[in-house]
Design an enzyme around this catalytic site. Structure first.
Site, PDB file in Angstrom:
ATOM      1  N   THR A 103       0.854  -1.197   0.000  1.00  0.00           N
ATOM      2  CA  THR A 103       0.000   0.000   0.000  1.00  0.00           C
ATOM      3  C   THR A 103       0.885   1.240   0.000  1.00  0.00           C
ATOM      4  O   THR A 103       1.579   1.513   0.994  1.00  0.00           O
ATOM      5  CB  THR A 103      -0.915   0.028   1.236  1.00  0.00           C
ATOM      6  OG1 THR A 103      -1.668  -1.179   1.282  1.00  0.00           O
ATOM      7  CG2 THR A 103      -1.863   1.222   1.166  1.00  0.00           C
TER       8      THR A 103
ATOM      9  N   LYS B 179      -7.135   1.873  -2.946  1.00  0.00           N
ATOM     10  CA  LYS B 179      -6.743   1.260  -1.666  1.00  0.00           C
ATOM     11  C   LYS B 179      -6.740   2.310  -0.542  1.00  0.00           C
ATOM     12  O   LYS B 179      -7.183   2.048   0.584  1.00  0.00           O
ATOM     13  CB  LYS B 179      -5.356   0.614  -1.828  1.00  0.00           C
ATOM     14  CG  LYS B 179      -4.737   0.098  -0.559  1.00  0.00           C
ATOM     15  CD  LYS B 179      -5.559  -1.021   0.055  1.00  0.00           C
ATOM     16  CE  LYS B 179      -4.976  -1.452   1.386  1.00  0.00           C
ATOM     17  NZ  LYS B 179      -5.899  -2.292   2.153  1.00  0.00           N
TER      18      LYS B 179
ATOM     19  N   LYS C 198       0.014   5.223   8.381  1.00  0.00           N
ATOM     20  CA  LYS C 198       0.625   5.591   7.086  1.00  0.00           C
ATOM     21  C   LYS C 198      -0.462   5.753   6.014  1.00  0.00           C
ATOM     22  O   LYS C 198      -0.449   6.692   5.232  1.00  0.00           O
ATOM     23  CB  LYS C 198       1.636   4.494   6.711  1.00  0.00           C
ATOM     24  CG  LYS C 198       2.223   4.534   5.331  1.00  0.00           C
ATOM     25  CD  LYS C 198       1.653   3.501   4.373  1.00  0.00           C
ATOM     26  CE  LYS C 198       1.744   2.065   4.797  1.00  0.00           C
ATOM     27  NZ  LYS C 198       1.135   1.116   3.868  1.00  0.00           N
TER      28      LYS C 198
HETATM   29  N1  LIG Z   1      -1.266  -6.521   7.460  1.00  0.00           N
HETATM   30  C1  LIG Z   1      -2.368  -6.262   6.784  1.00  0.00           C
HETATM   31  O1  LIG Z   1      -3.483  -6.578   7.222  1.00  0.00           O
HETATM   32  C2  LIG Z   1      -2.326  -5.579   5.458  1.00  0.00           C
HETATM   33  C3  LIG Z   1      -1.226  -4.874   5.028  1.00  0.00           C
HETATM   34  N2  LIG Z   1      -1.251  -4.260   3.798  1.00  0.00           N
HETATM   35  C4  LIG Z   1      -0.095  -3.524   3.315  1.00  0.00           C
HETATM   36  O2  LIG Z   1       0.851  -4.504   2.906  1.00  0.00           O
HETATM   37  C5  LIG Z   1       2.179  -4.055   3.167  1.00  0.00           C
HETATM   38  C6  LIG Z   1       2.881  -5.047   4.083  1.00  0.00           C
HETATM   39  O3  LIG Z   1       2.133  -5.151   5.269  1.00  0.00           O
HETATM   40  P1  LIG Z   1       2.527  -6.194   6.429  1.00  0.00           P
HETATM   41  O4  LIG Z   1       2.940  -7.465   5.832  1.00  0.00           O
HETATM   42  O5  LIG Z   1       1.420  -6.143   7.382  1.00  0.00           O
HETATM   43  O6  LIG Z   1       3.779  -5.435   7.041  1.00  0.00           O
HETATM   44  P2  LIG Z   1       4.983  -5.981   7.947  1.00  0.00           P
HETATM   45  O7  LIG Z   1       5.400  -4.816   8.753  1.00  0.00           O
HETATM   46  O8  LIG Z   1       4.605  -7.231   8.631  1.00  0.00           O
HETATM   47  O9  LIG Z   1       6.103  -6.327   6.862  1.00  0.00           O
HETATM   48  C7  LIG Z   1       6.775  -5.304   6.183  1.00  0.00           C
HETATM   49  C8  LIG Z   1       7.766  -5.883   5.194  1.00  0.00           C
HETATM   50  O10 LIG Z   1       8.447  -4.803   4.547  1.00  0.00           O
HETATM   51  C9  LIG Z   1       9.872  -5.028   4.694  1.00  0.00           C
HETATM   52  N3  LIG Z   1      10.588  -3.756   4.716  1.00  0.00           N
HETATM   53  C10 LIG Z   1      10.360  -2.693   5.512  1.00  0.00           C
HETATM   54  N4  LIG Z   1      11.218  -1.688   5.224  1.00  0.00           N
HETATM   55  C11 LIG Z   1      12.019  -2.144   4.235  1.00  0.00           C
HETATM   56  C12 LIG Z   1      13.093  -1.569   3.486  1.00  0.00           C
HETATM   57  N5  LIG Z   1      13.520  -0.319   3.703  1.00  0.00           N
HETATM   58  N6  LIG Z   1      13.666  -2.325   2.539  1.00  0.00           N
HETATM   59  C13 LIG Z   1      13.244  -3.576   2.298  1.00  0.00           C
HETATM   60  N7  LIG Z   1      12.227  -4.183   2.959  1.00  0.00           N
HETATM   61  C14 LIG Z   1      11.618  -3.457   3.905  1.00  0.00           C
HETATM   62  C15 LIG Z   1      10.008  -5.796   5.982  1.00  0.00           C
HETATM   63  O11 LIG Z   1      11.278  -6.430   6.038  1.00  0.00           O
HETATM   64  P3  LIG Z   1      11.928  -6.848   7.454  1.00  0.00           P
HETATM   65  O12 LIG Z   1      11.347  -8.185   7.783  1.00  0.00           O
HETATM   66  O13 LIG Z   1      13.388  -6.884   7.195  1.00  0.00           O
HETATM   67  O14 LIG Z   1      11.536  -5.783   8.447  1.00  0.00           O
HETATM   68  C16 LIG Z   1       8.844  -6.773   5.829  1.00  0.00           C
HETATM   69  O15 LIG Z   1       9.161  -7.804   4.942  1.00  0.00           O
HETATM   70  C17 LIG Z   1       2.030  -2.645   3.757  1.00  0.00           C
HETATM   71  O16 LIG Z   1       2.111  -1.715   2.709  1.00  0.00           O
HETATM   72  C18 LIG Z   1       0.616  -2.663   4.334  1.00  0.00           C
HETATM   73  O17 LIG Z   1       0.056  -1.369   4.427  1.00  0.00           O
HETATM   74  C19 LIG Z   1      -2.319  -4.374   2.956  1.00  0.00           C
HETATM   75  C20 LIG Z   1      -3.414  -5.082   3.333  1.00  0.00           C
HETATM   76  C21 LIG Z   1      -3.521  -5.697   4.616  1.00  0.00           C
HETATM   77  O1  LIG Z   2      -4.530  -2.550   4.523  1.00  0.00           O
HETATM   78  C1  LIG Z   2      -5.048  -3.323   5.326  1.00  0.00           C
HETATM   79  C2  LIG Z   2      -6.434  -3.696   5.201  1.00  0.00           C
HETATM   80  C3  LIG Z   2      -6.895  -4.595   6.279  1.00  0.00           C
HETATM   81  C4  LIG Z   2      -8.265  -5.128   5.912  1.00  0.00           C
HETATM   82  O2  LIG Z   2      -8.763  -4.894   4.799  1.00  0.00           O
HETATM   83  O3  LIG Z   2      -8.832  -5.822   6.774  1.00  0.00           O
END
Ligand SMILES: NC(=O)C1=CN([C@@H]2O[C@H](COP(=O)(O)OP(=O)(O)OC[C@H]3O[C@@H](n4cnc5c(N)ncnc54)[C@H](OP(=O)(O)O)[C@@H]3O)[C@@H](O)[C@H]2O)C=CC1
Ligand SMILES: O=CCCC(=O)O
Length: 284
Positions: free
Chosen positions: A94, A169, A237
């Protein structure tokens, strides 16, 4: 066919395991490389850098925390751009439209195909292949990626030009973040005014504003339990990026702005890594 996957956080881990379960060959990379070990147990291969993954795979999916991470993985040394010629890249993180367009233009200039494809749905829908995919970019590449989208999601939308997926989104998450704050205030008001908040959940569920989020988060919020499915720092964010989109389009958003302040307060209290429902704690 080999698919690459960059970013094994809450979502990326669930999504890549899901692809492996459905017979895709997957090569993974994560900034903290040790997080790849669990994926290897599920049958994945590991690439040492984003560039190495892109080189090996027909197309590569990314699921990264925020715009800074999305840009770093593409533009930094050993990043996606170095090997993208003739390959495809799908960013499912996102981010804002500006970030997505910047990545798209760089990838196209190097001879790659690009899709943005952020998702609606959280940890459990990611595990169950029940996400809603909001794709935009190269239509022919979208058609090529549909078999993977069909595994990851219950429905895919193709929204046209790059930026539209990001905007859709952000609008969805702006509504969700505002709703979460109203819900949290309602639970607190019920309790403080002498009502049983569990009964409030039942009443809400039977009326016109019944919804999946209240049903899923209500019971855990009443137990002050906030194991992260969608980390609060990411919700804040998204509010910030949605408010910037409102700014650009001269849309007044006082409700979303107030919700953003509540999420900021929660972050300042050290709650950023908990589930976004932990914004409830700011009312205590
Ligand atoms: N969780 C949710 O319910 C949802 C999340 N999203 C979106 O999906 C994305 C991921 O979410 P989520 O999995 O929850 O997040 P997490 O915080 O669990 O994971 C984040 C990921 O990004 C990596 N990362 C962060 N900074 C860097 C960098 N500078 N360079 C390379 N890799 C980096 C982390 O690596 P490392 O392990 O090394 O920290 C990790 O793999 C976000 O944009 C979020 O808004 C969308 C829908 C639902
Ligand atoms: O970006 C996160 C969305 C979480 C959700 O749709 O439940």
């Amino acid at each position: 066919m080999e698919i690459g996957f960059l970013g094994l956080g809450i979502m990326g881990k669930a999504m890549s395991i899901n692809l492996l379960r459905h017979g895709f060959k997957v090569t993974v990379w994560n900034r903290t490389l040790s997080k790849c070990d669990e994926l290897v147990e599920h049958g994945a291969s590991v690439g040492e850098t984003p560039a190495a993954v892109v080189k090996k795979c027909k197309y590569t999916i990314a699921m990264l925390s925020d715009p800074a991470a999305a840009l770093a993985v593409v533009f930094d040394k050993d990043g996606v751009l170095e090997q993208i010629n003739g390959k495809g890249y799908i960013d499912m993180s996102t981010v804002d439209a500006e970030t997505s367009i910047k990545i798209s233009e760089a990838i196209k200039a190097k001879g790659g195909d690009f899709l943005e494809a952020p998702v609606s749905g959280s940890k459990k829908p990611a595990e169950d292949g029940q996400l809603v995919i909001l794709a935009a970019g190269d239509k022919a590449f979208y058609d090529e990626a549909l078999p993977a989208f069909d595994v990851l999601g219950k429905k895919s939308f193709f929204l046209g030009e790059v930026g539209n997926g990001a905007k859709m989104k952000l609008v969805v998450n702006m509504v969700m973040g505002s709703m979460m704050n109203a819900f949290s205030e309602g639970l607190t008001l019920a309790e403080r005014s002498g009502l049983n908040p569990s009964t409030l959940l039942d009443v809400l569920d039977l009326g016109a504003i019944s919804n999946g989020m209240f049903k899923l988060k209500g019971p855990t919020m009443l137990k002050n339990s906030y194991a992260p499915a969608f980390p609060l720092k990411h919700q804040q964010k998204d509010m910030r990026l949605a408010l910037a989109l409102g700014d650009e389009n001269a849309v007044p958003m006082p409700v979303a702005a107030a919700a953003n302040e509540a999420f900021k307060k929660a972050r300042s209290l050290g709650l950023g890594d908990l589930d976004f429902s932990a914004v409830h704690e700011t009312l205590k």
